[in-house]
Motif scaffolding. Structure first.
Motif, PDB file in Angstrom:
ATOM      1  N   HIS A 180       0.850  -1.192   0.000  1.00 40.16           N
ATOM      2  CA  HIS A 180       0.000   0.000   0.000  1.00 40.16           C
ATOM      3  C   HIS A 180       0.883   1.238   0.000  1.00 40.16           C
ATOM      4  O   HIS A 180       0.646   2.190  -0.733  1.00 40.16           O
ATOM      5  CB  HIS A 180      -0.899   0.023   1.250  1.00 40.16           C
ATOM      6  CG  HIS A 180      -2.274  -0.519   1.008  1.00 40.16           C
ATOM      7  ND1 HIS A 180      -3.045  -0.151  -0.067  1.00 40.16           N
ATOM      8  CD2 HIS A 180      -3.028  -1.396   1.711  1.00 40.16           C
ATOM      9  CE1 HIS A 180      -4.209  -0.782  -0.013  1.00 40.16           C
ATOM     10  NE2 HIS A 180      -4.210  -1.553   1.046  1.00 40.16           N
ATOM     11  N   HIS A 214      -6.386  -0.029  -4.445  1.00 39.61           N
ATOM     12  CA  HIS A 214      -6.549  -1.411  -4.927  1.00 39.61           C
ATOM     13  C   HIS A 214      -5.744  -1.638  -6.207  1.00 39.61           C
ATOM     14  O   HIS A 214      -5.166  -2.717  -6.405  1.00 39.61           O
ATOM     15  CB  HIS A 214      -8.027  -1.718  -5.160  1.00 39.61           C
ATOM     16  CG  HIS A 214      -8.792  -1.949  -3.903  1.00 39.61           C
ATOM     17  ND1 HIS A 214      -8.665  -3.100  -3.150  1.00 39.61           N
ATOM     18  CD2 HIS A 214      -9.692  -1.171  -3.239  1.00 39.61           C
ATOM     19  CE1 HIS A 214      -9.444  -3.033  -2.090  1.00 39.61           C
ATOM     20  NE2 HIS A 214     -10.075  -1.879  -2.109  1.00 39.61           N
ATOM     21  N   HIS A 266      -8.415  -7.610  -6.152  1.00 40.75           N
ATOM     22  CA  HIS A 266      -8.081  -6.181  -6.088  1.00 40.75           C
ATOM     23  C   HIS A 266      -8.473  -5.455  -7.382  1.00 40.75           C
ATOM     24  O   HIS A 266      -8.883  -4.283  -7.327  1.00 40.75           O
ATOM     25  CB  HIS A 266      -6.600  -5.995  -5.782  1.00 40.75           C
ATOM     26  CG  HIS A 266      -6.274  -6.258  -4.341  1.00 40.75           C
ATOM     27  ND1 HIS A 266      -6.668  -5.422  -3.319  1.00 40.75           N
ATOM     28  CD2 HIS A 266      -5.610  -7.281  -3.748  1.00 40.75           C
ATOM     29  CE1 HIS A 266      -6.268  -5.907  -2.163  1.00 40.75           C
ATOM     30  NE2 HIS A 266      -5.612  -7.033  -2.393  1.00 40.75           N
ATOM     31  N   SER A 269     -12.178  -4.956  -6.917  1.00 41.39           N
ATOM     32  CA  SER A 269     -12.443  -3.929  -5.904  1.00 41.39           C
ATOM     33  C   SER A 269     -12.172  -2.534  -6.450  1.00 41.39           C
ATOM     34  O   SER A 269     -12.908  -1.586  -6.153  1.00 41.39           O
ATOM     35  CB  SER A 269     -11.575  -4.176  -4.668  1.00 41.39           C
ATOM     36  OG  SER A 269     -11.898  -5.410  -4.057  1.00 41.39           O
ATOM     37  N   ALA A 270     -11.113  -2.408  -7.249  1.00 41.37           N
ATOM     38  CA  ALA A 270     -10.810  -1.113  -7.872  1.00 41.37           C
ATOM     39  C   ALA A 270     -11.975  -0.658  -8.741  1.00 41.37           C
ATOM     40  O   ALA A 270     -12.418   0.501  -8.669  1.00 41.37           O
ATOM     41  CB  ALA A 270      -9.529  -1.221  -8.698  1.00 41.37           C
TER      42      ALA A 270
END
Length: 296
Positions: A180, A214, A266, A269-270
């Protein structure tokens, strides 16, 4: 009509524009020729220009002129390039190749490589501060966001945690936290800056930031996968360098299939966060798929 040709043209056109602008900024500086040469060497080493393209795609999505974003986009690429120069140093990853070319310190020596990275980092903020077409409020906001994303609570902190995690088997949560910071924050801030330059709402800016978080994790997972199964000629560095450096990676923790499932999560999710923003999404959605399927 398929969005793929539009996406391909957007990436090609904007990458060319960024490639053209970056060395011009450095050539105009009243600085030692050797320093400018070292800075330009790494800026011209290639790369996908993902961060600038994300910023410009955000502007396009909000129907804003792309000319309002080129300077900040180039500043972001300078910061990214500085981080690569320093990552490659013997004191850190000790890499000989970057994007298929000898790393900066192999060509110019360690001292000048360090200073070239320092120059790119500091000049990026000078560039933004000097933009007379941005309001003072927008400049302060953009500079603050980029500084946070690239500094000790962002990319630099992530790099420290990554180094300290070598020779240890981290769990997925620890690995995700590192990435992150190390990768996701600078990708996120490209979208945040695009939103700020577009005068987006706080809610839209927040959703775009989460979209970028994400996307940043997905980008890192894909990097880890390519380090195992990529083509050395395409990725520009030896396959298996993460294993050589005893780094914890998603394939090491989750296995190849588990890492690919996490990548898919991910990416999905993005897209979910992007769908919460009132914006022309085609190019940004295309960029999600582009990052997930890239081969270099």
């Amino acid at each position: 009509m398929s969005v793929q040709p539009i996406l391909d043209k957007f990436i090609e056109d904007e990458k060319k524009q960024i490639d053209r602008l970056l060395p011009n900024f450095i050539n105009e500086l009243k600085a030692p020729a050797s320093l400018k040469e070292a800075m330009i060497y790494s800026l011209e080493a290639g790369g996908k220009r993902v961060r600038p393209i994300l910023l410009l795609a955000t502007l396009k999505g909000f129907r804003q002129p792309l000319t309002n974003g080129y300077d900040v986009a180039c500043a972001l690429e300078m910061i990214h390039t500085y981080s690569l120069i320093h990552d490659d140093l013997p004191a850190m990853d000790d890499d000989d190749l970057r994007r298929g070319k000898p790393t900066n310190h192999k060509v110019f020596g360690e001292a000048l490589a360090i200073l070239a990275g320092d120059g790119l980092l500091t000049y990026s903020f000078q560039l933004i501060a000097g933009l007379d077409y941005l309001s003072a409020d927008k400049k302060v906001s953009v500079i603050g966001k980029i500084a946070a994303a690239s500094g000790p609570t962002g990319m630099v902190g992530g790099q420290v945690e990554d180094m300290e995690g070598e020779d240890q088997l981290l769990d997925v949560e620890q690995l995700q936290h590192i990435h992150h910071r190390k990768t996701g924050d600078l990708l996120s801030v490209a979208l945040e800056c695009g939103a700020i330059l577009s005068s987006a709402t706080k809610t839209e800016t927040k959703e775009l930031k989460l979209f970028g978080k994400h996307l940043g994790i997905a980008f890192q997972i894909k990097d880890d996968l390519l380090d195992v199964e990529g083509d050395e000629d395409k990725i520009g560095k030896p396959v298996g360098s993460d294993e050589t450096n005893n780094k914890t990676t998603y394939p090491k923790v989750l296995g190849m299939e588990g890492a690919k499932e996490k990548l898919s999560f991910h990416l999905s999710s993005a897209k979910n966060h992007l769908n919460n923003v009132e914006i022309d999404k085609d190019i940004l959605l295309g960029l999600v798929d582009y990052i997930g399927s890239r081969t270099s």
